[in-house]
Design an enzyme around this catalytic site. Structure first.
Site, PDB file in Angstrom:
ATOM      1  NE  ARG A  67      -3.856   1.798   2.720  1.00 37.81           N
ATOM      2  CZ  ARG A  67      -5.112   1.654   2.302  1.00 37.81           C
ATOM      3  NH1 ARG A  67      -5.463   0.543   1.670  1.00 37.81           N
ATOM      4  NH2 ARG A  67      -6.003   2.586   2.505  1.00 37.81           N
ATOM      5  CG  HIS A  97      -8.065   0.701  -3.592  1.00 42.68           C
ATOM      6  ND1 HIS A  97      -7.476  -0.488  -3.210  1.00 42.68           N
ATOM      7  CD2 HIS A  97      -8.641   1.215  -2.465  1.00 42.68           C
ATOM      8  CE1 HIS A  97      -7.675  -0.692  -1.938  1.00 42.68           C
ATOM      9  NE2 HIS A  97      -8.387   0.323  -1.452  1.00 42.68           N
ATOM     10  CD  GLN A 135     -13.309  -0.770  -1.817  1.00 43.26           C
ATOM     11  OE1 GLN A 135     -12.669  -0.798  -0.767  1.00 43.26           O
ATOM     12  NE2 GLN A 135     -14.564  -1.199  -1.888  1.00 43.26           N
ATOM     13  CG  ASP A 137     -13.255   6.897  -2.147  1.00 48.63           C
ATOM     14  OD1 ASP A 137     -13.374   6.670  -0.931  1.00 48.63           O
ATOM     15  OD2 ASP A 137     -12.181   6.747  -2.751  1.00 48.63           O
ATOM     16  CB  CYS A 182     -14.138   2.101  -0.820  1.00 47.49           C
ATOM     17  SG  CYS A 182     -13.265   3.670  -0.707  1.00 47.49           S
ATOM     18  NE  ARG A 193     -10.790  -4.197  -0.181  1.00 51.92           N
ATOM     19  CZ  ARG A 193      -9.965  -3.283   0.331  1.00 51.92           C
ATOM     20  NH1 ARG A 193     -10.449  -2.189   0.881  1.00 51.92           N
ATOM     21  NH2 ARG A 193      -8.661  -3.440   0.266  1.00 51.92           N
TER      22      ARG A 193
END
Length: 354
Positions: free
Chosen positions: A141, A168, A171, A263, A303, A330
């Site tokens: 990440r 991402h 996600q 988001d 998310c 997830r």
């Protein structure tokens, strides 16, 4: 002939087919299936074909059914370890990867920049090579997507993007699994994005058309998605025969939508822009008024973490909201990615209709 990691790294830089073949030396031949993901990296869904994404979703459904609903123990990661490099804090990505890998019998190692020498006494190249000799995969990440690109060139194990400034993918896979479960299929759905042109949107843009989904995107002026990714999305829309709309009007974007998505407007590293961003995003909050022009079966995704200015409580906590199912997924999708990239396991569940 004796082969060890030192022998490998004395070979001139490997890319493409050569790297894949060498990985197969370590991981064994690919499973005898139509989709072969073992040894692959997952940096962006742009690099994955429709059948490959469907396979990952099928795998996630299989693992969820066998482990959660049937209570089976599947030690598919027995004897394997996962290096988890986190430059940014995380709730869902960390927990899904850490608990998911452990649930499969493997050993996850959580590593922040305070725990290892990366960026202080050791560069990314050296770190990638060392981790390749001690672990079976790296989930990273990071702030800069270019760091992941470099890592894939230097590491001899699969690299998984846990989030970067550009994409991402984990996600988005969880989003698609959630929609698959809710609607019974993905083909023909219309997804409406209302918010920032960020990494989560980029992952949807580079994958939705491949699965037959239409996209309607509303962003304020100055906060549009990356132009290169926009061009790729337009190309995919033509290639797969899907509809695509870019607008600055959230209500226009919401028209006929099956799925309303947003988001955070202020991502990690953008805190200094908060005042400017809140001003630019006035009118972009998702409310029941936004949903009035949506399809009768509309649902809502976010998310997380969520802030009230992005979506009000009436929508966020309504029966239309799938956010907590989305959050749980997830875990199942990241487990599917790890199983697919590291083992020959094949889903036992009947393949869903996409």
């Amino acid at each position: 002939m004796l082969f060890n990691m030192r022998n490998i790294f004395s070979i001139p830089k490997l890319t493409g087919t050569s790297k894949q073949l060498l990985r197969q030396f370590w991981y064994g031949p690919p499973a005898q299936m139509n989709v072969h993901l073992k040894g692959r990296d997952l940096l962006t869904l742009q690099n994955y074909k429709a059948d490959e994404m469907k396979y990952l979703l099928w795998m996630a459904s299989d693992l969820k059914q066998r482990i959660k609903h049937k209570g089976e123990y599947l030690p598919l990661m027995q004897g394997k370890s996962l290096a988890m490099i986190f430059e940014k804090r995380s709730t869902r990505t960390r927990l899904s990867a850490e608990t998911g890998f452990a649930l499969l019998g493997g050993h996850p190692s959580f590593l922040t920049t305070q725990d290892i020498h990366l960026g202080t006494n050791e560069n990314l190249t050296d770190t990638a090579r060392v981790l390749s000799s001690m672990t079976n995969a790296i989930l990273a990440r990071v702030y800069k997507h270019n760091d992941l690109d470099l890592m894939t060139k230097e590491a001899m194990i699969p690299i998984i993007n846990g989030l970067s400034d550009l994409y991402h993918p984990l996600q988005t896979l969880a989003d698609y699994l959630t929609l698959q479960e809710h609607y019974g299929g993905l083909n023909g759905l219309t997804i409406t994005w209302i918010g920032d042109g960020n990494n989560v949107l980029h992952s949807i843009m580079t994958s939705a058309a491949k699965l037959g989904m239409h996209l309607r995107i509303a962003t304020p002026r100055g906060f549009e998605p990356d132009l290169r990714i926009t061009k790729i999305t337009e190309q995919y829309s033509k290639e797969y025969g899907t509809k695509l709309l870019f607008t600055t009007d959230p209500l226009e974007a919401a028209d006929g939508a099956n799925v309303l998505v947003t988001d955070t407007w202020i991502s990690m590293g953008q805190e200094e822009e908060k005042k400017e961003r809140l001003k630019a995003f006035q009118g972009y909050q998702i409310t029941m008024q936004t949903a009035k022009s949506a399809a009768s079966n509309w649902s809502f995704l976010h998310c997380l973490p969520r802030k009230p200015e992005e979506v009000d409580d009436e929508v966020f906590y309504s029966p239309r909201s799938l956010v907590f199912q989305e959050a749980e997924n997830r875990k199942w999708t990241i487990m599917a990615v790890m199983v697919s990239l590291l083992t020959d396991y094949s889903p036992q569940l009947q393949k869903p209709t996409f």
